[in-house]
Design an enzyme around this catalytic site. Structure first.
Site, PDB file in Angstrom:
ATOM      1  N   SER A   5       1.187  65.143  56.867  1.00 31.30           N
ATOM      2  CA  SER A   5       2.364  64.807  57.668  1.00 31.30           C
ATOM      3  C   SER A   5       1.960  63.888  58.828  1.00 31.30           C
ATOM      4  CB  SER A   5       3.057  66.085  58.147  1.00 31.30           C
ATOM      5  OG  SER A   5       4.353  65.812  58.615  1.00 31.30           O
ATOM      6  N   ASP A  43      10.233  63.243  49.516  1.00 29.78           N
ATOM      7  CA  ASP A  43       9.598  64.026  50.570  1.00 29.78           C
ATOM      8  C   ASP A  43      10.624  64.875  51.319  1.00 29.78           C
ATOM      9  OD1 ASP A  43       8.741  64.175  53.648  1.00 29.78           O
ATOM     10  OD2 ASP A  43       6.942  64.131  52.406  1.00 29.78           O
ATOM     11  N   HIS A  99       6.434  68.777  50.613  1.00 32.20           N
ATOM     12  CA  HIS A  99       5.813  68.172  51.786  1.00 32.20           C
ATOM     13  C   HIS A  99       4.492  68.889  52.023  1.00 32.20           C
ATOM     14  CE1 HIS A  99       5.929  65.782  55.475  1.00 32.20           C
ATOM     15  NE2 HIS A  99       5.616  66.852  56.182  1.00 32.20           N
TER      16      HIS A  99
END
Length: 416
Positions: free
Chosen positions: A196, A294, A361
């Site tokens: 991330s 995502d 994710h």
């Protein structure tokens, strides 16, 4: 007892996700919980690794938003992995206003006072060969994230009510110096990873990381869920670009962003915080692991409440199975933008790809998606094997999934 431990792990993981969304309140993302589709495996007790604060960091000005020293977690390697190092840069959103950054000071994302004293090492950080076949006996490190700008700022803010230290770049450098003293200077192999906001950081710092080692050291980088796109949201607005613009301006990032990009965008440094404008010019071998749909980008940048005030996207965001045909087409177009963004990056043989058609994710950080009996696959290859094949040059890896809904192996995030 096992049930209580499993429950505790699930609460920990859910809290990480909830914190991630709450830290993005500038996007009006509300608190959510989720379940993972497709996961039916047993939870094995993970290795718990203690927090180490970086000695002398404060004297170098390498501090969190609130001025406390930064930290990391390390589990030392052994055997064939004794001289190999895996560094994972922690993720956790960003802050783009004084108010948001001030709020982060009261959390682990802005202060080491609130960081967990121990965290589980799972997925790519696991110490078990059956969970992490290629990296289990390496020196494995998680560098904690407490600057709000993907380890990139070096400035200071103060008014009569607020004081903020934007020292992400110094934290990065202090962390690397500390690890060099811990033995990383003699590494034969090194992998910089991140998920991330940490995945974006691994892109931003990849070449710089490689330059810290002799040319004889095998150095590569992995970005997991870090391919944030400069894409229009559902209202045809620029939610993520506006947010990134705030980060770049507030923390004065222009001077620290890659010069290969800023020289081409001298009046638009925000473009150089977007990976799509960076990845093709990175010299160090890199692997991009990303879900084509995502889950964070759908929730927070493509269809946030600010871009969808009437809630037309609410059900679709919670569960992709409830998306309308028009919404699915919007998401297919987003996937198309992602594939276009990686086109030039994918050409060099040294780079690797694993783009699966999942609503997920951060797939390297979780055991069920990294390496398990029913982990996601593309062309019968799982994520851990793909990354290992690429890192060790066993074979080239450029795996791109067919569009949704073809992939039945996904561990999709379904929000409640």
């Amino acid at each position: 007892m096992k049930f209580l431990w499993v429950l505790g792990v699930l609460v920990f993981v859910m809290c990480k996700w909830v914190n991630g969304f709450l830290e993005l309140d500038e996007l009006n993302v509300t608190e959510v919980s989720y379940v993972e589709e497709g996961y039916h495996g047993d939870v094995v007790q993970p290795l718990m690794v203690g927090l180490t604060l970086i000695p002398g960091a404060a004297a170098k000005g390498a501090v969190c938003l609130d001025g406390t020293p930064p930290g990391y977690h390390i589990h030392h390697g052994y055997g064939s992995g004794a001289n190999s190092w895996l560094i994972q840069l922690e993720g956790g959103g960003w802050c783009n206003t004084v108010r948001n950054c001030n709020y982060r000071k009261t959390s682990r994302r802005g202060s080491s006072k609130f960081m967990e004293k121990e965290i589980p090492f799972v997925g790519i950080l696991s110490n078990k060969a059956e969970e992490n076949p290629d990296f289990f006996n390496w020196n494995r490190v998680k560098l904690r994230y407490c600057d709000g700008a993907s380890f990139s700022g070096d400035s200071y803010y103060k008014d009569k009510n607020t004081e903020l230290q934007f020292r992400g770049k110094r934290i990065w450098l202090a962390g690397m110096e500390e690890l060099m003293h811990k033995g990383m200077h003699s590494a034969k192999q090194a992998l910089l990873s991140g998920c991330s906001a940490g995945g974006l950081a691994s892109i931003l710092h990849c070449d710089e990381f490689a330059e810290m080692f002799p040319r004889t050291t095998k150095v590569k980088c992995l970005s997991d869920a870090g391919l944030f796109l400069d894409a229009l949201d559902v209202s045809r607005g620029h939610t993520l670009r506006n947010m990134y613009g705030g980060i770049v301006s507030l923390q004065q990032l222009a001077k620290n962003l890659p010069r290969t990009c800023t020289s081409q965008h001298p009046h638009d440094p925000t473009s150089c915080f977007f990976p799509q404008n960076l990845i093709a010019s990175i010299k160090t071998p890199m692997f991009i692991l990303n879900a084509a749909y995502d889950a964070w980008q759908l929730q927070a940048s493509l269809a946030p409440p600010s871009a969808d005030p009437h809630g037309y996207w609410n059900e679709c965001k919670k569960n992709h199975a409830r998306c309308t045909p028009a919404q699915i087409q919007f998401l297919q177009d987003f996937r198309g933008q992602m594939l276009k963004a990686i086109k030039n990056f994918a050409r060099p043989k040294q780079n690797g790809l694993f783009i699966n058609s999942c609503f997920a994710h951060c797939q390297s950080e979780r055991q069920d998606t990294w390496f398990s009996d029913n982990a996601p696959v593309v062309k019968n290859k799982g994520i851990a094997l793909a990354v290992g094949d690429w890192y060790f040059d066993r074979t080239g890896v450029k795996e791109i999934d067919c569009p949704y809904p073809c992939d039945k192996s996904c561990h999709n995030l379904v929000f409640k």
